[in-house]
Scaffold this motif. Sequence first.
Motif, mmCIF file in Angstrom:
data_model
loop_
_atom_site.group_PDB
_atom_site.id
_atom_site.type_symbol
_atom_site.label_atom_id
_atom_site.label_comp_id
_atom_site.label_asym_id
_atom_site.label_seq_id
_atom_site.Cartn_x
_atom_site.Cartn_y
_atom_site.Cartn_z
ATOM 1 N N TYR A 38 4.301 -2.201 -9.613
ATOM 2 C CA TYR A 38 2.972 -1.873 -9.219
ATOM 3 C C TYR A 38 1.758 -0.833 -9.736
ATOM 4 C CZ TYR A 38 3.847 -4.882 -4.590
ATOM 5 O OH TYR A 38 3.671 -5.887 -3.998
ATOM 6 N N ASN A 52 -9.184 9.355 -5.017
ATOM 7 C CA ASN A 52 -7.373 8.854 -4.456
ATOM 8 C C ASN A 52 -7.246 8.883 -6.022
ATOM 9 O OD1 ASN A 52 -5.872 7.828 -2.651
ATOM 10 N ND2 ASN A 52 -5.329 6.088 -3.523
ATOM 11 N N ARG A 56 -0.693 7.997 -5.564
ATOM 12 C CA ARG A 56 -1.526 7.085 -3.983
ATOM 13 C C ARG A 56 -1.777 5.293 -4.285
ATOM 14 N NH1 ARG A 56 -4.682 10.718 -1.403
ATOM 15 N NH2 ARG A 56 -4.390 11.451 -3.888
ATOM 16 N N THR A 57 -2.174 5.060 -5.397
ATOM 17 C CA THR A 57 -3.051 3.751 -4.851
ATOM 18 C C THR A 57 -1.944 3.058 -5.359
ATOM 19 O OG1 THR A 57 -5.261 5.013 -6.315
ATOM 20 C CG2 THR A 57 -4.689 2.276 -6.840
ATOM 21 N N PHE A 60 0.048 2.978 -1.821
ATOM 22 C CA PHE A 60 -1.130 2.616 -0.884
ATOM 23 C C PHE A 60 -1.555 0.035 -1.879
ATOM 24 C CE2 PHE A 60 -2.763 5.832 0.026
ATOM 25 C CZ PHE A 60 -1.490 6.307 0.691
ATOM 26 N N LYS A 61 -1.194 -0.261 -2.768
ATOM 27 C CA LYS A 61 -1.115 -1.660 -3.308
ATOM 28 C C LYS A 61 0.132 -1.999 -2.482
ATOM 29 C CE LYS A 61 -2.085 -2.312 -7.409
ATOM 30 N NZ LYS A 61 -2.688 -2.629 -9.014
ATOM 31 N N VAL A 63 2.360 -0.927 -1.000
ATOM 32 C CA VAL A 63 2.583 -0.934 1.221
ATOM 33 C C VAL A 63 1.805 -2.048 1.441
ATOM 34 C CG1 VAL A 63 2.860 0.493 3.275
ATOM 35 C CG2 VAL A 63 3.533 1.854 0.663
ATOM 36 N N SER A 64 0.792 -2.064 1.472
ATOM 37 C CA SER A 64 -0.272 -3.344 1.629
ATOM 38 C C SER A 64 0.515 -4.139 1.764
ATOM 39 C CB SER A 64 -1.318 -2.530 1.131
ATOM 40 O OG SER A 64 -1.804 -3.389 -0.113
ATOM 41 N N GLU A 65 1.194 -4.952 0.493
ATOM 42 C CA GLU A 65 1.510 -5.585 0.416
ATOM 43 C C GLU A 65 3.646 -6.208 1.087
ATOM 44 O OE1 GLU A 65 0.929 -7.530 -3.573
ATOM 45 O OE2 GLU A 65 -1.245 -6.333 -3.491
ATOM 46 N N GLY A 66 3.606 -5.573 1.625
ATOM 47 C CA GLY A 66 5.058 -5.314 2.035
ATOM 48 C C GLY A 66 5.821 -4.870 1.662
ATOM 49 N N LYS A 68 8.336 -1.354 0.872
ATOM 50 C CA LYS A 68 8.508 -0.214 1.564
ATOM 51 C C LYS A 68 9.960 0.768 0.431
ATOM 52 C CE LYS A 68 7.828 -0.587 6.215
ATOM 53 N NZ LYS A 68 7.285 -2.064 5.928
#
Length: 132
Positions: A38, A52, A56-57, A60-61, A63-66, A68
């Motif tokens: 990512y 940001n 972190r970008t 967050f990209k 984690v927001s797509e599942g 972890k």
Amino acid sequence: MDIKKLAQESIAAKEFAYTPYSHFRVGAALLTKDGGIYRGCNIENAAYTPTNCAERTAFFKAVSEGKKEFTAIAINGDANDYLYPCGVCRQVMAEFCDPETFQIILAVSKDKYDVFTLRELFPLGFGPADLA
Ligand code: THU
């Protein structure tokens, strides 16, 4: 893990940095345990504080797509030297990453880089285990 490839990805990630205020571009490439990458760039804001960081970008990209579970992150900035992640980004890394194994690659170029574990760059931090 191919460190040179991840370093190269972090350099490419700078392309979309939005930096009208600092003119300082940063790119990050975050490697997931299943081998995905990512990219993230810094995104600034006229009100300054909503800015940001690239790291972190990327998180967050992902984690927001599942995603972890992460192995490493490469970071490259418009500096001539190693760019160390800010404290807020280290805190975000500590939320998701094993401090002993997660690798932070400071990439000056794809051939010049330094590698630290999260523990080395974020010793004695507050993390999820402290709330248990
Ligand atoms: N920045 C990052 O994106 N990552 C870092 O590790 C340090 C700082 C950004 C935030 C801001 O857009 C610019 O660099 C100058 O601080």
